[in-house]
Motif scaffolding. Structure first.
Motif, mmCIF file in Angstrom:
data_model
loop_
_atom_site.group_PDB
_atom_site.id
_atom_site.type_symbol
_atom_site.label_atom_id
_atom_site.label_comp_id
_atom_site.label_asym_id
_atom_site.label_seq_id
_atom_site.Cartn_x
_atom_site.Cartn_y
_atom_site.Cartn_z
ATOM 1 N N UNK A 94 0.859 -1.190 0.000
ATOM 2 C CA UNK A 94 0.000 0.000 0.000
ATOM 3 C C UNK A 94 0.895 1.240 0.000
ATOM 4 N N UNK A 95 0.616 2.166 -0.905
ATOM 5 C CA UNK A 95 1.491 3.322 -1.106
ATOM 6 C C UNK A 95 0.716 4.635 -0.983
ATOM 7 N N UNK A 96 1.470 5.730 -0.949
ATOM 8 C CA UNK A 96 0.863 7.056 -0.915
ATOM 9 C C UNK A 96 0.535 7.458 -2.350
ATOM 10 N N UNK A 97 -0.618 7.017 -2.806
ATOM 11 C CA UNK A 97 -1.015 7.243 -4.190
ATOM 12 C C UNK A 97 -0.284 6.320 -5.151
ATOM 13 N N UNK A 232 -7.018 4.478 -5.650
ATOM 14 C CA UNK A 232 -8.400 4.848 -5.393
ATOM 15 C C UNK A 232 -8.766 6.248 -5.880
ATOM 16 N N UNK A 233 -7.779 7.012 -6.331
ATOM 17 C CA UNK A 233 -8.019 8.416 -6.675
ATOM 18 C C UNK A 233 -9.068 8.582 -7.762
ATOM 19 N N UNK A 234 -8.928 7.863 -8.855
ATOM 20 C CA UNK A 234 -9.800 8.059 -10.015
ATOM 21 C C UNK A 234 -11.075 7.227 -9.900
ATOM 22 N N UNK A 240 -7.621 13.204 -2.738
ATOM 23 C CA UNK A 240 -6.973 13.786 -1.570
ATOM 24 C C UNK A 240 -6.639 12.796 -0.475
ATOM 25 N N UNK A 241 -7.125 11.588 -0.587
ATOM 26 C CA UNK A 241 -6.842 10.574 0.431
ATOM 27 C C UNK A 241 -5.440 9.988 0.251
ATOM 28 N N UNK A 242 -4.863 10.181 -0.935
ATOM 29 C CA UNK A 242 -3.507 9.754 -1.270
ATOM 30 C C UNK A 242 -3.266 8.285 -0.944
#
Length: 392
Positions: A94-97, A232-234, A240-242
């Protein structure tokens, strides 16, 4: 005084996307069609789960590799949606974006001088991240006549004895191009023949309008040589949850985890708890957003046809890539003039590589009402340009 700056960093250009946004932010009544960010709110059940996790005091570090519950659910999701099988304990991080995943995958896999094949136009981070990792970027120019898909012939022609990684940026930002299964099978054959690795950025996997997305990692012989990037961004309107993730062979994830440990520690805890709910129970919300994007996509294609503006039909992401070559202006000139005269911001195609010259990236991650106003202004603009060119 000694120069405090890295020579490598100084050579890297800033993102070509931001320039127009900065101007728009200070321009009254301007409309921006440039940001690649969903206009939908994050589904309420996801926000509610985040609030609940905070109320429960779940604000501590998770495991470096990510929350177990989240990795388990991502593994189930990938199998359910894309027929991909991954061991959550050894083959997932799991990564920051998705952007962090791209960065640390390249850093974990590249030695100085290794070549990375980057099809362009494509996302702005691939090339600088390759340079920062010590690799050598090699651009493959995608062509409109091929609907901006990568062909096996183009791939074969770009390979040298130094080639190590092929980046697969599909569904594509900025063109909206997709690769169908037959396209991927041809690419996989070349990849296996030359013993290459693939970094497959599938952040727009849920936003396809032709058929269900096919991952190159699902093809025979490809899982063991593919790093799959997603997030999860798109798909879930969670920019903004990155929060993103990488799936890859255990030996690659192990080395990516080292970099992640020292640079990041772990992805945001609240975001991870929220994402458990997103990946478990939000298929319906994702489908609704996809349906709305598709309606906007069809609307833009219809409007471009009405104004006789050449544009191939994109089947992925939430971008459209019309040609403005007829006007004899560079993409930068067109976008600047359009912004100054009609107060609409779009992104020059060259922000995504030199071969984007003559094109614009227009995002339809905006309401239909905003798109209608912006396209009315665009129609006025191209009409004025044609009249000026004809001497009227």
């Amino acid at each position: 005084m000694r120069n405090p700056l890295s020579k490598t960093i100084v050579t890297i250009e800033p993102s070509g996307i931001r320039k127009f946004f900065d101007i728009v932010s200070e321009m009254k009544d301007a409309i921006s069609l440039g940001v690649g960010e969903p206009d939908f709110d994050t589904p309420w059940k996801v926000r509610d789960e985040a609030i609940y996790s905070l109320e429960r005091g779940r604000t501590f570090y998770t495991s470096n590799a990510g929350l177990k519950e989240l990795k388990v659910e991502i593994a189930k999701y990938l199998q359910r949606r894309f027929s991909l099988e991954y061991d959550y304990a050894k083959e997932m991080l799991i990564t920051v974006g998705g952007s962090e995943a791209i960065d640390i995958a390249l850093r974990a896999m590249l030695d100085p001088g290794d070549e990375v094949l980057i099809p362009q136009p494509s996302y702005v981070s691939y090339l600088p991240c390759t340079v920062l990792a010590g690799g050598t970027p090699v651009v493959i120019e995608l062509k409109e006549k091929n609907q901006f898909r990568l062909t096996a012939e183009e791939l074969e022609a770009a390979i040298t004895d130094k080639t190590k990684i092929l980046i697969m940026p599909f569904p594509n930002n900025p063109t909206g191009a997709v690769m169908e299964k037959s396209d991927l099978e041809a690419i996989a054959e070349v990849v296996i023949k030359h013993d290459l690795f693939v970094l497959s950025d599938e952040i727009y996997a849920e936003l396809t309008y032709l058929d269900n997305h096919v991952s190159i990692a699902s093809l025979p012989g490809m899982k063991e040589r593919t790093v799959l990037i997603n997030g999860f961004s798109k798909s879930h309107a969670m920019t903004g949850w990155r929060l993103g993730y990488a799936c890859a062979p255990a030996e690659i994830i192990e080395q990516m985890l080292k970099i992640h440990q020292y640079a990041i520690m772990c992805a945001p805890t609240t975001s991870q708890y929220a994402a458990v709910e997103a990946v478990k129970n939000c298929d319906e919300e994702v489908a609704q957003m996809r349906e709305e994007y598709n309606a906007r996509r069809r609307y833009l294609l219809h409007r471009f046809e009405e104004m006789h503006l050449q544009c191939f039909e994109p089947f992925g992401a939430f971008y459209i890539f019309p040609s403005i070559a007829e006007f004899g202006m560079t993409s930068e000139e067109f976008a600047t003039e359009f912004l100054n005269r009609k107060k609409v911001a779009v992104v020059p195609g060259t922000a995504f590589g030199a071969c984007g010259e003559g094109f614009l990236r227009i995002s339809y991650a905006y309401s239909l009402d905003s798109l209608k106003v912006a396209l009315d202004r665009m129609e006025e603009f191209v009409t004025e340009l044609r009249e000026e060119r004809s001497g009227k």
